[in-house]
Design a protein around this motif. Structure first.
Motif, PDB file in Angstrom:
ATOM      1  N   VAL A  92      75.924  21.481 -13.256  1.00  0.00           N
ATOM      2  CA  VAL A  92      77.151  20.934 -13.863  1.00  0.00           C
ATOM      3  C   VAL A  92      76.756  20.078 -15.062  1.00  0.00           C
ATOM      4  O   VAL A  92      75.798  19.311 -14.991  1.00  0.00           O
ATOM      5  N   GLY A  93      77.478  20.215 -16.142  1.00  0.00           N
ATOM      6  CA  GLY A  93      77.233  19.378 -17.319  1.00  0.00           C
ATOM      7  C   GLY A  93      75.889  19.645 -17.961  1.00  0.00           C
ATOM      8  O   GLY A  93      75.156  18.711 -18.267  1.00  0.00           O
ATOM      9  N   VAL A  94      75.580  20.922 -18.181  1.00  0.00           N
ATOM     10  CA  VAL A  94      74.270  21.253 -18.739  1.00  0.00           C
ATOM     11  C   VAL A  94      74.259  20.994 -20.244  1.00  0.00           C
ATOM     12  O   VAL A  94      75.088  21.525 -20.975  1.00  0.00           O
ATOM     13  N   ILE A  95      73.338  20.143 -20.670  1.00  0.00           N
ATOM     14  CA  ILE A  95      73.184  19.842 -22.097  1.00  0.00           C
ATOM     15  C   ILE A  95      71.904  20.508 -22.553  1.00  0.00           C
ATOM     16  O   ILE A  95      70.825  20.218 -22.033  1.00  0.00           O
ATOM     17  N   SER A  96      72.022  21.403 -23.521  1.00  0.00           N
ATOM     18  CA  SER A  96      70.815  22.067 -24.031  1.00  0.00           C
ATOM     19  C   SER A  96      70.057  21.091 -24.933  1.00  0.00           C
ATOM     20  O   SER A  96      70.589  20.088 -25.387  1.00  0.00           O
ATOM     21  N   LYS A  97      68.809  21.442 -25.180  1.00  0.00           N
ATOM     22  CA  LYS A  97      67.966  20.585 -26.012  1.00  0.00           C
ATOM     23  C   LYS A  97      68.564  20.421 -27.418  1.00  0.00           C
ATOM     24  O   LYS A  97      68.644  19.306 -27.950  1.00  0.00           O
ATOM     25  N   GLU A  98      69.029  21.533 -27.995  1.00  0.00           N
ATOM     26  CA  GLU A  98      69.585  21.497 -29.353  1.00  0.00           C
ATOM     27  C   GLU A  98      70.818  20.605 -29.402  1.00  0.00           C
ATOM     28  O   GLU A  98      71.000  19.815 -30.320  1.00  0.00           O
ATOM     29  N   MET A  99      71.654  20.777 -28.371  1.00  0.00           N
ATOM     30  CA  MET A  99      72.893  20.000 -28.341  1.00  0.00           C
ATOM     31  C   MET A  99      72.572  18.504 -28.209  1.00  0.00           C
ATOM     32  O   MET A  99      73.179  17.671 -28.890  1.00  0.00           O
ATOM     33  N   ALA A 100      71.607  18.178 -27.360  1.00  0.00           N
ATOM     34  CA  ALA A 100      71.254  16.772 -27.158  1.00  0.00           C
ATOM     35  C   ALA A 100      70.730  16.161 -28.455  1.00  0.00           C
ATOM     36  O   ALA A 100      71.096  15.050 -28.825  1.00  0.00           O
ATOM     37  N   LEU A 101      69.900  16.925 -29.187  1.00  0.00           N
ATOM     38  CA  LEU A 101      69.359  16.393 -30.441  1.00  0.00           C
ATOM     39  C   LEU A 101      70.454  16.255 -31.473  1.00  0.00           C
ATOM     40  O   LEU A 101      70.540  15.265 -32.193  1.00  0.00           O
ATOM     41  N   SER A 102      71.304  17.277 -31.564  1.00  0.00           N
ATOM     42  CA  SER A 102      72.347  17.271 -32.576  1.00  0.00           C
ATOM     43  C   SER A 102      73.359  16.148 -32.342  1.00  0.00           C
ATOM     44  O   SER A 102      73.886  15.574 -33.291  1.00  0.00           O
TER      45      SER A 102
ATOM     46  N   HIS B 117      84.322  23.355 -18.038  1.00  0.00           N
ATOM     47  CA  HIS B 117      84.168  22.756 -16.721  1.00  0.00           C
ATOM     48  C   HIS B 117      85.536  22.566 -16.065  1.00  0.00           C
ATOM     49  O   HIS B 117      86.568  22.679 -16.720  1.00  0.00           O
ATOM     50  N   TYR B 118      85.498  22.249 -14.777  1.00  0.00           N
ATOM     51  CA  TYR B 118      86.730  22.021 -14.037  1.00  0.00           C
ATOM     52  C   TYR B 118      86.994  20.520 -13.914  1.00  0.00           C
ATOM     53  O   TYR B 118      86.088  19.711 -14.124  1.00  0.00           O
ATOM     54  N   ILE B 119      88.216  20.181 -13.535  1.00  0.00           N
ATOM     55  CA  ILE B 119      88.610  18.762 -13.523  1.00  0.00           C
ATOM     56  C   ILE B 119      87.666  17.883 -12.689  1.00  0.00           C
ATOM     57  O   ILE B 119      87.260  16.822 -13.137  1.00  0.00           O
ATOM     58  N   PRO B 120      87.300  18.302 -11.452  1.00  0.00           N
ATOM     59  CA  PRO B 120      86.416  17.402 -10.683  1.00  0.00           C
ATOM     60  C   PRO B 120      85.076  17.167 -11.371  1.00  0.00           C
ATOM     61  O   PRO B 120      84.463  16.110 -11.196  1.00  0.00           O
ATOM     62  N   ASP B 121      84.626  18.130 -12.179  1.00  0.00           N
ATOM     63  CA  ASP B 121      83.350  17.956 -12.874  1.00  0.00           C
ATOM     64  C   ASP B 121      83.415  16.842 -13.916  1.00  0.00           C
ATOM     65  O   ASP B 121      82.403  16.232 -14.239  1.00  0.00           O
ATOM     66  N   VAL B 122      84.616  16.602 -14.448  1.00  0.00           N
ATOM     67  CA  VAL B 122      84.759  15.559 -15.471  1.00  0.00           C
ATOM     68  C   VAL B 122      84.221  14.236 -14.934  1.00  0.00           C
ATOM     69  O   VAL B 122      83.471  13.536 -15.601  1.00  0.00           O
ATOM     70  N   VAL B 123      84.585  13.953 -13.681  1.00  0.00           N
ATOM     71  CA  VAL B 123      84.187  12.678 -13.090  1.00  0.00           C
ATOM     72  C   VAL B 123      82.673  12.598 -12.955  1.00  0.00           C
ATOM     73  O   VAL B 123      82.054  11.598 -13.325  1.00  0.00           O
ATOM     74  N   SER B 124      82.057  13.663 -12.467  1.00  0.00           N
ATOM     75  CA  SER B 124      80.605  13.584 -12.277  1.00  0.00           C
ATOM     76  C   SER B 124      79.879  13.596 -13.619  1.00  0.00           C
ATOM     77  O   SER B 124      78.824  12.979 -13.761  1.00  0.00           O
ATOM     78  N   ILE B 125      80.431  14.270 -14.619  1.00  0.00           N
ATOM     79  CA  ILE B 125      79.776  14.279 -15.934  1.00  0.00           C
ATOM     80  C   ILE B 125      79.869  12.898 -16.579  1.00  0.00           C
ATOM     81  O   ILE B 125      78.884  12.361 -17.077  1.00  0.00           O
ATOM     82  N   ILE B 126      81.060  12.299 -16.558  1.00  0.00           N
ATOM     83  CA  ILE B 126      81.188  10.945 -17.120  1.00  0.00           C
ATOM     84  C   ILE B 126      80.237  10.005 -16.396  1.00  0.00           C
ATOM     85  O   ILE B 126      79.585   9.161 -16.996  1.00  0.00           O
TER      86      ILE B 126
END
Lengths: 268, 412
Positions: B218-228, B391-400
């Motif tokens: 859940v909430g996968v951030i790629s390397k490129e996205m994290a750098l950008s 993502h789905y609504i419950p994922d919002v909470v865990s991502i935040i």
């Protein structure tokens, strides 16, 4: 005669400066003193005009023309390995030269080096967005627009970010006073009740330490509370500290100030 | 006459039901899992988010503006209010930036005490993160466990400086106080127990089916996205970039202590959780070494706590009370403020949340001409724009939760 205060910079000023005081400078080194920076600067100079470059506190500062900003940052990102835009914002020099200075703070993780790319734009000019190169510039440029009113070309969503959308004025300009302008002072009143309510509500009290001993409605009389609207004589008895209803709550003891203990030893 | 009630909410930009069956949901700004004052506008197709628009600014206090109107020492307590979960880290970043601007060397014992404070703050912040995130996901026990340990650390800080949350425990040029007598012994007692405590949290969470389902993938951030997106700290390290400023551009005494930088290439919530847990162990490891360093400074009789620079830093109290010139200096420095040289610095430090940078432009006056606060959480909130869709609504909470944003820092 009242002392003259400049209107183009209303921020706090030192009330006394020695007439013969010459401010020292943070030392600047020549770019040639660092191999990595020398190579980087050569690469930028090969394609773009560099107005000035030096090293200050271990970071290279490069001044370029404002029209080249996107191309220079693209070059620096793609060919010189500066893969992160740590920060960008503006400095207000309008009082001095009618310009804004914009800086881009970049980081190369491969070289462990940081550079700052800077350019000047005049007061009414816009700057091109670098959002296509770094997504983080989306929010930084919005913040810059919000705080200084600098327009950004090709920005996907140039709206205020920290201040309300309907705010007037740009808070970080040197012409904007710390305590806010008239719009700021009446913002809530105008918005909620309308301008005509200004006289009824009155200006906001900014003195946080102000206690009105005849105010029976607010917190000024802690420990000597009276019912709302009561006329205050000054001889009110002390209100005992009690946090529960008269009948008490099931299973919970009533708080008694006399019996309470202050714990001082953590290991007790 | 009936006045028109302008407090009634209006929904001109929020539509609940449209032709294309898209729902626009307003999340926050008062929401228990928004970690402060985050407002999110979520466009939904069924339960899936198609577009997210974070709206910030509900805690904006204009710190950069305040800084331009305050002398340097006056601004120090204001920095506490940025990342109020680990306020010494903010104090330290500002103190270091001004010291670099002046070109000041801090005495060894002050450096050791600062290191102790920084790492205790990192532990406090990570424990707080674990507690609140676990609570958001529904693990109440972890919340109580982690707060118990955090309480002990807050008591330690209280023993040192008297404050628990907004410490203002660092001064430009050093630290105001020496450690109290039993501080190191108390700290060691805590550190000896910490591995067991971390084990407790991990036993509750690592193999917990609910925790893993909410976290893994859940909430996968790629390397490129994290750098950008300018991600730093655990957010960046969870995405496979081994970059810790303490290691790569060491400040203070980080070059003298031994520690590892945990990295993961998964980039999901679970990777970030693992990194926070591992960083706590590393912080404890650093604290043991720094405690030894402190005892060495006692042995070597290095008692100075503030740098000696009469132009910028007040003399020790005993000099102020006995020496005429020290008293005059102190008077000028308090009423007018120090005047750093003309120039600018950008100094990054590794705060618990990521890269905390202070850009200071000084024009030789007692007030900074421009001060820019580079707070890591600002971009960790911005990334939600690109991260939440899909993502789905419950994922919002865990991502935040795992982005570990603090709104004192986002809005400044």
């Amino acid at each position: 005669m009242r002392a003259y205060t400049p209107k183009d910079d209303v921020q706090a000023k030192s009330y006394y400066t020695d007439r013969f005081y010459v401010a020292p400078q943070v030392p600047k080194q020549d770019v040639l003193s660092d191999e990595v920076f020398t190579a980087d600067l050569e690469a930028i100079k090969a394609k773009f005009e560099v107005l000035e470059a030096y090293i200050q506190v271990e970071q290279m500062v490069v001044y370029i023309n404002a029209k080249d900003n996107v191309d220079v940052i693209k070059l620096v990102k793609e060919e010189l390995d500066y893969t992160q835009l740590s920060e960008m914002s503006a400095i207000d020099w309008i009082a001095k030269s009618g310009q804004f200075e914009i800086f881009y703070q970049m980081l190369s993780m491969g070289k462990r080096k940081r550079i700052r790319i800077k350019c000047f734009i005049s007061k009414d000019e816009a700057i091109n967005s670098v959002e296509k190169l770094f997504r983080c510039a989306d929010w930084s440029e919005r913040e810059m627009y919000d705080m200084f009113g600098i327009e950004v070309n090709n920005h996907p969503f140039l709206k205020r970010i920290l201040m309300p959308y309907d705010w007037e004025g740009y808070p970080l300009l040197k012409t904007y006073p710390l305590e806010g302008d008239e719009f700021a002072a009446w913002y809530e009143v105008d918005k909620i009740f309308g301008k005509e309510a200004r006289d009824i509500i009155g200006p906001e009290i900014r003195d946080t330490a102000r206690v009105d001993r005849y105010d029976s409605e607010r917190f000024g009389r802690l420990g000597h509370e009276v019912p709302k609207g009561t006329k205050i004589t000054g001889n009110e008895p002390k209100t005992p500290l009690a946090y529960q209803e008269e009948g008490g709550v099931f299973l919970i003891d009533r708080f008694d100030e006399e019996k309470s203990v202050i714990i001082t030893d953590r290991n007790r | 006459m009936q006045h028109q009630n302008r407090l009634r909410p209006f929904f001109e930009n929020i539509t609940f039901d449209r032709d294309d069956n898209e729902m626009i949901l307003n999340f926050g700004p008062q929401h228990p899992s928004a970690h402060g004052q985050l407002r999110l506008m979520l466009h939904l197709q069924q339960e899936m988010i198609t577009k997210a628009h974070p709206d910030i600014g509900y805690l904006h206090r204009g710190m950069e503006k305040m800084a331009e109107n305050m002398i340097y020492n006056e601004f120090m307590p204001t920095t506490d209010r940025m990342d109020y979960i680990a306020s010494s880290s903010n104090n330290y970043g500002f103190a270091l930036a001004v010291e670099k601007l002046i070109g000041l060397e801090v005495p060894r014992r002050a450096k050791v005490i600062r290191m102790l404070l920084l790492e205790i703050n990192r532990l406090m912040s990570h424990l707080f993160w674990l507690a609140t995130t676990a609570l958001d996901i529904g693990a109440m026990t972890v919340f109580l466990f982690a707060f118990r340990e955090r309480e002990y650390l807050m008591d330690l800080i209280e023993d040192y400086c008297g404050a628990r949350l907004t410490h203002a425990a660092i001064r430009i040029g050093g630290v105001p106080l020496d450690l109290p007598d039993n501080f190191i012994a108390d700290l060691r007692r805590f550190l000896d127990k910490l591995p067991e405590n971390i084990k407790d949290y991990e036993d509750l969470l690592d193999t917990n089916r609910i925790w893993r389902m909410r976290m893994e993938g859940v909430g996968v951030i790629s390397k490129e996205m994290a750098l950008s997106w300018g991600c730093t700290g655990p957010m960046l390290r969870a995405s496979g970039v081994a970059w810790d400023i303490r290691k790569e551009e060491p400040y203070e005494l980080y070059s003298e202590v031994e520690f590892k930088v945990p990295v993961s290439d998964k980039g999901d919530n679970f990777a970030r959780y693992r990194i926070y847990m591992e960083e706590m162990r590393q912080s404890a490891h650093i604290l043991y070494q720094v405690a030894d360093m402190y005892e060495e400074t006692i042995k070597n009789n290095q008692t100075d706590l503030m740098a000696h620079a009469p132009k910028y830093i007040s003399a020790p109290k005993i000099d102020i009370m006995t020496q005429n010139y020290s008293l005059m200096q102190h008077f000028v420095l308090v009423t007018q403020g120090m005047r750093p040289p003309v120039g600018e610095v950008y100094i990054p430090t590794e705060s618990p949340k990521g890269e905390l940078g202070y850009y200071i432009n000084s024009q030789g006056g007692p007030y900074p001409y421009r001060l820019k606060l580079r707070a890591p959480s600002f971009w960790h909130t911005g990334i939600l724009t690109d991260l939440l869709p899909g993502h789905y609504i419950p994922d919002v909470v865990s991502i935040i939760g795992t982005t570990n944003i603090v709104f004192g820092e986002v809005d400044r």
